[in-house]
Design a protein around this motif. Structure first.
Motif: not given
Ligand SMILES: [Zn+2]
Length: 398
Positions: A114-129, A151-159
């Motif tokens: 939920a924090r602001r992205p330090t690089g000024g673009r996006w906070q990306v969270v990848i959950i691999t399983d 500015r937060t993006v969640f990337l979930l990975c699942a079968p």
């Protein structure tokens, strides 16, 4: 397409959607576009080895790319580099260490995301399983996905997007990227061009890897992995008497253990070293004593996580052997059917033909089902030795 997208082997449709989304994302960051085309939650699905987490990481890199909004994901800039290398401050990758992701882990993650992205673009969270989320962890994630910070993006990975893998409520919030099993020639090409593997080896590895790019690379580069595969594929025709069953079962479990230990030990030591360094181990200055006490606790915690991960690695390695075995029995059925479908193990076509002469299709099918049943049993925590012995007994009797 080059840049980070070249990592997505044989996935042109996914690349098209993701690069368009990354372009919208870049326009949004630069203040020259609207949120249209960009989504805060994505679900990457596909069979094992299709590159779910690789695709998620490439997309994360494209979102952090600073090369300009026309070609996000250049693969050259600092943003692409650090995101692909796993060191970007605004890209978090959650790899469940044990068999599941805990509630506390997920809560902590949702908070940082939920924090602001330090690089000024996006906070990306990848959950691999994402399929290994506990119900509690899934609920913690759901809240964040329902009301994502801008500015937060969640990337979930699942079968798959089946409710067994991802809850319907989370699924309904995500845009889905369905990856497919890459074709053998796409895999061979990437082995040659990216990893510098010679054409013969690359073609062979691509033809026997079951569409699993990482597995193809391992088979092409690691003689021990090739050797273990050979041993596994010899089992079907090796079972002549009942005592062979226990030998073969023991061998399978032992080989998986050896393989998993090799993988785990290298990784564990590197992590421990990194932790010791990070905690200033070996210093003599003020506060060293309390720092060591703290680091002993942290190392203990790390060892606990490593142990539970080792269990999973062992299971994954064993599963890989079972997939190879299942592929062999499928090949026998393909021969029976007189079909010219591509074999799983074209380099063992002779053995499959010989087996087809000796076994009826029904008997080959029973063997195949035993392998699949064993995979399920392992998934449900049956002790490996017991599950494998039960399976090999059917492989023997047919
Ligand atoms: Zn870039």
């Amino acid at each position: 397409m080059g840049g980070v997208w070249s990592q997505l082997v044989g996935q042109p449709d996914a690349v098209e959607v993701l690069s368009a989304a990354a372009q919208s994302g870049a326009r949004l960051v630069d203040g020259t576009g609207t949120a249209a085309g960009m989504t805060h939650a994505w679900l990457f699905t596909g069979p094992p080895g299709s590159g779910r987490s690789v695709a998620a990481r490439a997309f994360a890199a494209a979102l952090q790319c600073t090369a300009g909004q026309e070609v996000p994901g250049c693969g050259e800039c600092q943003g692409c580099h650090t995101a692909m290398g796993g060191t970007h401050a605004d890209v978090r990758m959650v790899v469940p260490e044990g068999l599941t992701i805990s509630v506390s882990e997920m809560r902590a993650l949702v908070q940082t995301s939920a924090r602001r992205p330090t690089g000024g673009r996006w906070q990306v969270v990848i959950i691999t399983d994402a399929d290994r989320l506990t119900e509690g962890a899934a609920n913690a994630l759901l809240k964040a996905v329902e009301e994502p910070p801008p500015r937060t993006v969640f990337l979930l990975c699942a079968p798959s997007d089946h409710p067994d893998d991802v809850s319907v409520t989370i699924r309904s919030r995500c845009r889905r990227i369905a990856l497919r099993t890459p074709a053998a020639d796409a895999i061979s090409e990437v082995l040659r061009l990216r990893d510098g593997i010679d054409a013969d080896t690359a073609n062979w590895a691509a033809s026997v890897c079951g569409g699993h790019v990482g597995r193809a690379r391992r088979l092409a580069t690691d003689p021990a992995a090739r050797d273990r595969r050979e041993k596994v594929l010899k089992i079907p025709l090796q079972l002549r008497r009942m005592t062979d069953v226990f030998d073969a079962a023991g061998e399978l479990v032992k080989a998986a253990e050896a393989d998993a230990t090799e993988v785990s030990e290298t990784r564990d030591e590197a992590e421990k070293d990194a932790l010791r360094t990070a905690m200033g181990h070996g210093g003599t200055g003020k506060g060293t004593a309390s720092a060591s006490r703290g680091s002993a606790g942290a190392i203990k915690e790390l060892e606990k996580r490593q142990k539970s991960r080792a269990t999973r690695t062992k299971r994954d390695v064993l599963d890989l052997a079972l997939v190879d075995l299942a592929g062999f029995y499928r090949d026998v059925l393909v021969v029976h059917a007189g079909s010219n479908t591509t074999l799983n193990h074209p380099d063992h076509a002779d053995s499959a033909a010989r087996a087809a002469q000796n076994w009826s299709p029904e008997s080959a099918l029973r063997r195949l089902e035993a392998v699949l049943g064993c995979r399920e049993a392992l998934e449900q925590n049956v002790k490996p030795q017991i599950a494998i012995e039960a399976m090999v007994a059917v492989l023997y009797s047919g």
